[in-house]
Design an enzyme around this catalytic site. Structure first.
Site, PDB file in Angstrom:
ATOM      1  CG  ASP A 178      -2.170   1.389   1.279  1.00  0.00           C
ATOM      2  OD1 ASP A 178      -1.459   1.999   0.408  1.00  0.00           O
ATOM      3  OD2 ASP A 178      -2.811   0.844   2.206  1.00  0.00           O
ATOM      4  CB  CYS A 182      -3.911   9.313 -16.427  1.00  0.00           C
ATOM      5  SG  CYS A 182      -4.472   7.853 -15.914  1.00  0.00           S
TER       6      CYS A 182
END
EC number: 2.1.1.176
Length: 443
Positions: free
Chosen positions: A313, A385
């Protein structure tokens, strides 16, 4: 053999039926195309069949509101429950009629045959009647103007609202680029060949290609099977969008440095950094899901590169970090992917407005957790993105305000503390929508 396996053996394989299953898995069950499509494609060995299946499914996702509107007019009542797959079949059929060169008689015949594979032989007449009616009105359907803006623009209302707010003068261009077929970009491996050598090899193979953008980018005007390209299987070429290729150039990794790529899968940026700088002391790539790290390893193996991979994580590095700080960090943060809709048109229908605040919160948590892993004087490149300010400019402004030892390293003259970073918008003839911000830790 269980009953399910027996039924699968008895049920004929039908490409249109498989397209219907993928479409319904996305729009009704919330699966991504990345999950649903490869499973369906695995049943086919012919590359043309795999390509047609992908074209139909991705095409339906791009055109979904208009296709759905035009089909519902033909139905006296919705196709729900066990009949729902037939709605997906009709979506696939209408897309082919409107947007492909598949002969209309073949579209109708194959769609009718698909009813058997979908265990709905009694609905052959319905599918035949609807598609033939649509075929008769095809010229009118192709030229139809829609009143509802989400249907007209092929974008959900919540996203249109955000795009108009952030880009009042550019939102129509963004929408247009999102609805276009994406160009095919290659990344040349500078450690194996120069871009000029790559272009020469492509030309000798009869592949049209040209140099564009940064020093590694090659555009193929006509898409092709990349595995057949000279040098691809040996790692001399890789598929990577122009905008994503800026990562390695902006990070500017130097010999003997220790570099971390956070949220690294599928590994294109990891590989590009190593290609640009093969003399790193160590390249470490981290991703949350072990299965996604398999893709990273596959890319490394194909190109012949090495990196240390950790499943973990990003917001809790203490579980995987060895305590040694990094000279440079690339944080390709989880985001809304609103800059790559043309490559993932299903994301328009899977994402929700409420997701943006949740993603921004996660990005902030990861950025705060990863910053201590950077050496004083080191560089962190934040990337998404996305085209939404909440995930980009707003994120970095807040971080700079709350982090005294973080300093902006401008990418261009427009990159200032008041409006930090470099926002790239999707361009139908160029790269995807991307955002970069480069930060340096003060010594």
């Amino acid at each position: 053999m269980n009953q399910s396996s027996k039924r699968q053996m008895q049920t004929p394989r039908n490409l249109r039926a498989d397209a219907a299953r993928v479409i319904i898995a996305v729009i009704d069950q919330g699966q991504s195309m990345g999950q649903a499509l490869p499973k369906a494609q695995s049943a086919y060995h012919d590359g043309r069949d795999k390509g047609l299946l992908a074209e139909i499914c991705y095409g339906v996702m791009r055109q979904l509101p208009q296709l759905d509107t035009q089909i519902r007019r033909q139905l006296s009542q919705p196709l729900n429950g066990k009949k729902r797959l037939l709605h997906g079949l009709l979506l696939a059929g209408l897309y082919q009629l409107k947007h492909t060169r598949v002969p209309p008689h073949a579209v109708v015949a194959e769609s009718v045959n698909a009813c058997v594979a979908l265990r709905a032989p009694g609905l052959k007449g319905l599918v035949n009647g609807v598609l033939r009616s649509l075929e008769r009105d095809l010229d009118q359907l192709k030229s139809e103007q829609f009143d509802a803006e989400p249907v007209q623009t092929l974008h959900p209302g919540w996203l249109l609202k955000r795009l108009k707010s952030a880009y009042p003068d550019q939102w129509t261009q963004i929408v247009s680029a999102n609805n276009a077929q994406p160009p095919l970009w290659l990344r040349n491996n500078a450690s194996q060949q120069s871009r000029e050598q790559a272009l020469q090899r492509l030309a000798e193979a009869g592949v049209e290609a040209r140099a564009e953008g940064n020093g590694d980018a090659i555009l193929l005007p006509v898409p092709c099977d990349v595995t057949s390209l000279p040098g691809f299987n040996e790692g001399a070429l890789s598929v990577q969008d122009l905008s994503a290729q800026h990562s390695a150039h902006l990070l500017q990794a130097q010999p003997q440095e220790r570099v971390l790529d956070v949220c690294a899968a599928p590994g294109g940026k990891t590989c590009h950094i190593l290609e640009r700088q093969p003399e790193l002391a160590e390249m470490v790539a981290v991703d949350l899901e072990p299965r996604r790290l398999e893709r990273v390893q596959q890319n490394l193996d194909r190109i012949g590169l090495r990196a240390t991979l950790h499943a973990g994580d990003a917001s809790r590095p203490e579980a995987w970090w060895d305590g040694q700080r990094f000279d440079r960090i690339l944080l390709d943060a989880p985001c809304s992917a609103t800059g790559v809709i043309r490559r993932n048109p299903d994301s328009k229908w899977l994402r929700r407005d409420a997701d943006i605040a949740q993603l921004a919160k996660l990005q902030s948590a990861i950025l705060a957790a990863i910053w201590p892993l950077l050496k004083p004087g080191g560089t962190l490149l934040y990337a998404t993105c996305s085209v939404l300010p909440e995930e980009n400019v707003g994120q970095i402004k807040a971080f700079l305000k709350d982090t005294p030892d973080a300093m902006l390293s401008p990418i261009d003259q427009q990159d200032t503390v008041a409006k930090p970073g470099w926002q790239l918008l999707p361009d139908a003839q160029a790269g995807d929508g991307f955002y970069y911000a480069r930060l340096v830790k003060q010594a």
